[in-house]
Write a protein that holds these residues in place. Structure first.
Motif, PDB file in Angstrom:
ATOM      1  N   TYR A   1      53.079 -17.782 -12.177  1.00 24.03           N
ATOM      2  CA  TYR A   1      52.175 -16.619 -12.163  1.00 24.03           C
ATOM      3  C   TYR A   1      52.631 -15.600 -11.130  1.00 24.03           C
ATOM      4  O   TYR A   1      53.080 -15.958 -10.055  1.00 24.03           O
TER       5      TYR A   1
ATOM      6  N   GLU B   1      34.915 -17.847  -2.669  1.00 23.97           N
ATOM      7  CA  GLU B   1      35.061 -16.497  -3.227  1.00 23.97           C
ATOM      8  C   GLU B   1      34.602 -15.438  -2.232  1.00 23.97           C
ATOM      9  O   GLU B   1      35.179 -14.362  -2.142  1.00 23.97           O
TER      10      GLU B   1
ATOM     11  N   ARG C   1      31.641 -23.374  -3.187  1.00 22.80           N
ATOM     12  CA  ARG C   1      31.729 -22.054  -3.806  1.00 22.80           C
ATOM     13  C   ARG C   1      31.663 -20.932  -2.787  1.00 22.80           C
ATOM     14  O   ARG C   1      31.336 -19.799  -3.133  1.00 22.80           O
TER      15      ARG C   1
ATOM     16  N   LYS D   1      53.055 -24.391 -14.249  1.00 22.73           N
ATOM     17  CA  LYS D   1      52.753 -23.114 -14.893  1.00 22.73           C
ATOM     18  C   LYS D   1      52.236 -22.108 -13.858  1.00 22.73           C
ATOM     19  O   LYS D   1      52.595 -20.935 -13.900  1.00 22.73           O
TER      20      LYS D   1
ATOM     21  N   ILE E   1      37.442 -15.232   0.439  1.00 25.35           N
ATOM     22  CA  ILE E   1      38.670 -14.517   0.092  1.00 25.35           C
ATOM     23  C   ILE E   1      38.399 -13.102  -0.377  1.00 25.35           C
ATOM     24  O   ILE E   1      39.331 -12.362  -0.671  1.00 25.35           O
TER      25      ILE E   1
ATOM     26  N   LEU F   1      40.204 -20.460  -7.330  1.00 21.72           N
ATOM     27  CA  LEU F   1      39.177 -19.828  -8.164  1.00 21.72           C
ATOM     28  C   LEU F   1      39.101 -20.449  -9.553  1.00 21.72           C
ATOM     29  O   LEU F   1      38.433 -19.940 -10.445  1.00 21.72           O
TER      30      LEU F   1
ATOM     31  N   GLU G   1      35.429 -25.949   0.719  1.00 21.00           N
ATOM     32  CA  GLU G   1      35.179 -24.535   0.462  1.00 21.00           C
ATOM     33  C   GLU G   1      35.123 -24.244  -1.025  1.00 21.00           C
ATOM     34  O   GLU G   1      34.341 -23.425  -1.491  1.00 21.00           O
TER      35      GLU G   1
ATOM     36  N   LYS H   1      42.711 -12.523   3.158  1.00 23.87           N
ATOM     37  CA  LYS H   1      43.712 -12.927   2.182  1.00 23.87           C
ATOM     38  C   LYS H   1      43.777 -14.452   2.151  1.00 23.87           C
ATOM     39  O   LYS H   1      43.643 -15.102   3.198  1.00 23.87           O
TER      40      LYS H   1
ATOM     41  N   GLU I   1      29.069 -17.371  -8.483  1.00 27.32           N
ATOM     42  CA  GLU I   1      28.991 -18.714  -7.921  1.00 27.32           C
ATOM     43  C   GLU I   1      29.020 -18.556  -6.423  1.00 27.32           C
ATOM     44  O   GLU I   1      30.018 -18.147  -5.864  1.00 27.32           O
ATOM     45  N   ARG I   2      27.906 -18.863  -5.801  1.00 29.38           N
ATOM     46  CA  ARG I   2      27.903 -18.620  -4.361  1.00 29.38           C
ATOM     47  C   ARG I   2      27.534 -19.874  -3.604  1.00 29.38           C
ATOM     48  O   ARG I   2      26.913 -20.796  -4.138  1.00 29.38           O
ATOM     49  N   GLY I   3      27.924 -19.913  -2.375  1.00 28.65           N
ATOM     50  CA  GLY I   3      27.620 -21.082  -1.561  1.00 28.65           C
ATOM     51  C   GLY I   3      27.799 -20.773  -0.105  1.00 28.65           C
ATOM     52  O   GLY I   3      28.208 -19.676   0.270  1.00 28.65           O
TER      53      GLY I   3
ATOM     54  N   SER J   1      51.643 -12.985  -8.362  1.00 25.54           N
ATOM     55  CA  SER J   1      50.494 -12.976  -7.447  1.00 25.54           C
ATOM     56  C   SER J   1      49.731 -11.660  -7.587  1.00 25.54           C
ATOM     57  O   SER J   1      50.295 -10.625  -7.826  1.00 25.54           O
TER      58      SER J   1
ATOM     59  N   ARG K   1      36.568  -9.105  -9.459  1.00 25.58           N
ATOM     60  CA  ARG K   1      37.522  -9.686  -8.509  1.00 25.58           C
ATOM     61  C   ARG K   1      38.648  -8.711  -8.189  1.00 25.58           C
ATOM     62  O   ARG K   1      39.178  -8.709  -7.084  1.00 25.58           O
TER      63      ARG K   1
END
Lengths: 307, 446
Positions: free
Chosen positions: B444, B219, B216, B440, B222, B427, B212, B226, A81-83, B446, A47
């Motif tokens: 974080y 990923e 899945r 929490k 993105i 994610l 989305e 962005k 993990e794909r879709g 970014s 990632r």
């Protein structure tokens, strides 16, 4: 020629260390295997390469430059993990995803038609994803990963979830893409595919890189002085001749010849083994056993866990 | 092409091309128009059922005085028949049985016996008839006793009915005919539309994010764009869908209003006004004078006298900004959860202010200057609905500006919070998310 590298990458999630000081270097037009047990940090590293998350410290370089936002157009990513969008038509969806990677609509359509014809799935163009089986969707996913002709391809566990036929197709296409000039990084648990495909591997365990190097060199390094000997003669005599220092791992007898797997311990050598065998047996073949990636993986991870 | 624009286009077309969108957009105005027409139709067309009412007049005062009225006829019967009918009214041809007691003059009570529920109009009609008769009779007696000539005419001349024309002085000093009823309806409708749109389109964004994540595909997306570009494209694209819908409705509404205005030329409107009045004319003589006035065109004029540009501007502003705030928060909720059940739990705290504001709508529309109205329309989370409910009544400029400023400020904050949650959440799988966990995430980097 190095095309991609990560340098001293660190990443922590809340209290969990995901990567600590990991560096890798990937040569152009090679296949790089990223290995490691579940939760080792592979997906985090992937990632980071895809700029989905940013490292806490360290940097990632593409072609010697620090990676920037627009570089995503040069990367193709197939996540573990794909879709796909279930309600969208395949063709439309593939064009959209390709456009997000920076292709123009015409370019996207042209490239996609090429791939769809190559996979003989042109008839799916106007179907919706929900009408496809999982295996069919996998092909579409693969196409959307490569359609923008990325220089760097990243596959996270590409074989998990693929049926054997598609997995084979994928292997073939990965090799093809490499031959056409692409560089591939992939993570997998499938060690057989590592032996088949990878030029270079890095093994990550508990957020740290523990092994890194060309695949054959690593296997060489993890050899354990195990030999397979085919001979003619009595097994009992062979056993006696080898004595305590040589460890017999297995033997098999047949009318034509006998077979013996033996490991010598430190301090001995190949010649010594042969010398001890010569008086009692007629040697037909003598071959050193190179450890499989599976063995390397297990050995390396266990060693690192002991520390 | 810019990627945000690409996502925006994709989200927009995906929704606008949906059959449900087209059907809903075209159908809703017709539904409203139909409902409106039905109400008018029902109020103009009184019931036309022919009814015969048996009358037993113990007082002997009304014989020959109760004439046929509209579709109702009266039939006088003797005592024996009355006693008989009392027990078997169901089998008889009479709709109802009116009993006028001997002491009606002093007791002011009569009785109407029926099998079916008597319409209020009919019972009121009979009440009026009886009252008017006795009133006249009493008046007659007074006239005779006092022997003052034309006393009756002079008494009739004292009858007065005041109609209140409400006029409003606008900030520029103009006086305009206004109607608090019209403003009330407008404010209620406005508030409700805003609530409905913010809720509907906000949830649309949430579902789109959840889809989305669930699919899945997030990923892959993105790794190309962005997260903020994705979110922005999604939110703006969906907002444009809403504006398209409102735009179509406004155009259709304007056309419909034009048609109505064309249909009700002053003459025809007068006729219609009269026909409405006729049915009520029995109520008071003054009412029939009003029939001359042109009611329908007056209503149209009063709608025209509302500050439409300001209302439209406020509507678009509060819709867009309110939507932006709620949709980014709901989008964050969609990103934070894995399942619909978890979503419900987090949606609730986010939408409480919105639900509260719809509950405040009625008190605010009733008293648009009260403290509830003031605070409701200033506090950012309720202001989109509450302020819109106040705008049709006219609103001090500083209050409007303050409310807008605070809303924009809160929206910027909401987007910041949502962005943090969104980025981490999309994610994150298999983790039960609660408020503590979300806080929490805000910390974080970014």
């Amino acid at each position: 020629m190095e095309i991609f590298s990560a340098r001293n990458v660190d990443k922590t999630f809340a209290t969990t260390k995901a990567l600590s000081d990991v560096s890798i270097s990937v040569n152009e037009q090679s296949i790089f295997g990223l290995l490691g047990p579940n939760g080792a940090g592979k997906t985090t590293l992937i990632r980071i390469i895809n700029q989905i998350t940013a490292p806490d410290s360290g940097e990632v370089l593409l072609e010697g430059r620090k990676m920037k936002g627009s570089d995503v157009a040069r990367i193709g990513y197939l996540p573990e993990e794909r879709g796909l969008y279930k309600k969208m038509k395949i063709g439309e969806q593939a064009i959209y995803l390709a456009q997000l990677k920076g292709l123009s609509k015409q370019e996207a359509t042209r490239n996609l038609k090429h791939w769809f014809e190559r996979f003989e799935i042109m008839t799916w163009w106007n179907k919706k994803v929900e009408e496809l089986s999982k295996g069919m969707a996998q092909k579409v996913q693969f196409i959307t990963t490569v359609v923008h002709k990325p220089r760097l391809l990243i596959f996270d566990e590409p074989f998990s979830g693929f049926d054997p036929i598609n997995a084979n197709l994928l292997k073939r296409e990965i090799l093809n893409l490499r031959d056409e000039g692409a560089t591939i990084i992939f993570s997998t648990h499938n060690m057989e595919s590592v032996e088949e495909l990878c030029d270079h591997i890095a093994l990550i365990n508990k957020s740290k890189k523990i092994v890194d190097g060309p695949t054959d060199e690593i296997r060489e390094k993890y050899k354990q002085n195990i030999f397979e000997v085919k001979y003619k003669g009595e097994f009992e005599e062979v056993e006696k001749a080898l004595g305590q220092k040589m460890k017999i791992l297995g033997h098999a007898e047949s009318e034509k010849e006998n077979q013996l797997t033996v490991q010598y311990l430190n301090g001995d050598s190949n010649n010594k083994l042969i010398q001890q065998l010569l008086p009692v047996a007629e040697i037909i073949s003598f071959e050193e056993i190179i450890p499989s990636m599976n063995d390397v993986f297990i050995t390396a991870v266990e060693e690192s866990n002991k520390k | 092409m810019n990627k945000t624009l690409l996502i925006l286009k994709q989200e927009y077309l995906k929704r606008v091309k949906k059959k449900s969108f087209i059907v809903l957009t075209l159908l809703v105005p017709f539904l409203f128009a139909g409902m409106f027409a039905l109400i008018i139709f029902l109020s103009i067309n009184n019931d036309k059922e022919e009814r015969t009412i048996a009358v037993y007049d113990e007082s002997q005062l009304f014989l020959g005085e109760l004439e046929q009225q509209g579709y109702t006829t009266f039939h006088f019967i003797p005592e024996e028949e009355y006693n008989e009918l009392k027990s078997n009214l169901k089998e008889s041809d009479f709709y109802a049985l009116l009993y006028i007691p001997a002491n009606i003059y002093s007791a002011n009570v009569a009785q109407l016996l029926s099998v079916k529920q008597v319409p209020i109009e009919l019972s009121e009609q009979i009440e009026r008839k009886l009252s008017r008769f006795i009133e006249n009779d009493k008046r007659q007696k007074v006239v005779e006793e006092t022997r003052i000539p034309d006393l009756e005419d002079r008494l009739a001349g004292t009858k007065t009915s005041i109609k209140l024309n409400t006029l409003k002085i606008s900030e520029s000093g103009e006086t305009k005919k206004s109607s608090s009823t019209i403003a009330f309806i407008a404010s209620y409708v406005m508030g409700f539309i805003i609530y409905f749109f913010v809720f509907m389109y906000g949830s649309m964004v949430m579902r789109s994010v959840m889809e989305e994540k669930k699919n899945r595909i997030i990923e892959v997306i993105i790794s190309s764009v962005k997260p903020m570009q994705l979110m922005a494209g999604k939110i703006i694209g969906t907002a444009l869908v809403g504006l398209t819908q409102v735009g179509i409705w406004i155009v259709l509404g304007a056309v419909a209003l034009g048609v109505v205005q064309g249909l009700f030329t002053p003459e025809s409107a007068q006729q219609m006004g009269q026909s409405i009045m006729e049915s009520q004319s029995a109520m008071s003589p003054a009412a029939s004078q009003m029939a001359g006035q042109n009611q329908v065109t007056e209503v149209l004029e009063m709608i025209g006298n509302l500050n439409l540009p300001l209302i439209l501007f406020s509507f678009v502003f509060y819709f867009l900004v309110g939507y932006l705030m709620y949709s980014s928060l709901l989008g964050a909720v969609g990103a934070a959860v894995d399942s619909d059940e978890d979503a419900q739990q987090l949606v609730f705290p986010v939408t409480i202010p919105l639900i509260l504001s719809i509950m405040l709508l009625f008190p605010i529309a009733k008293n648009p200057e009260g403290p509830v109205a003031f605070w409701g329309s200033i506090i950012p989370f309720t202001s989109p609905v509450s302020m819109l409910a106040r705008v049709p009544y006219g609103i001090p400029t500083w209050e409007l500006l303050l409310s807008m400023f605070l809303l924009v400020l809160a929206t910027v904050g909401a987007i910041w919070v949502a962005a943090k949650i969104y980025r981490t959440g999309i994610l994150m799988y298999g983790k039960k998310v609660n408020l503590k966990e979300l806080i929490k995430w805000l910390r974080y980097k970014s």
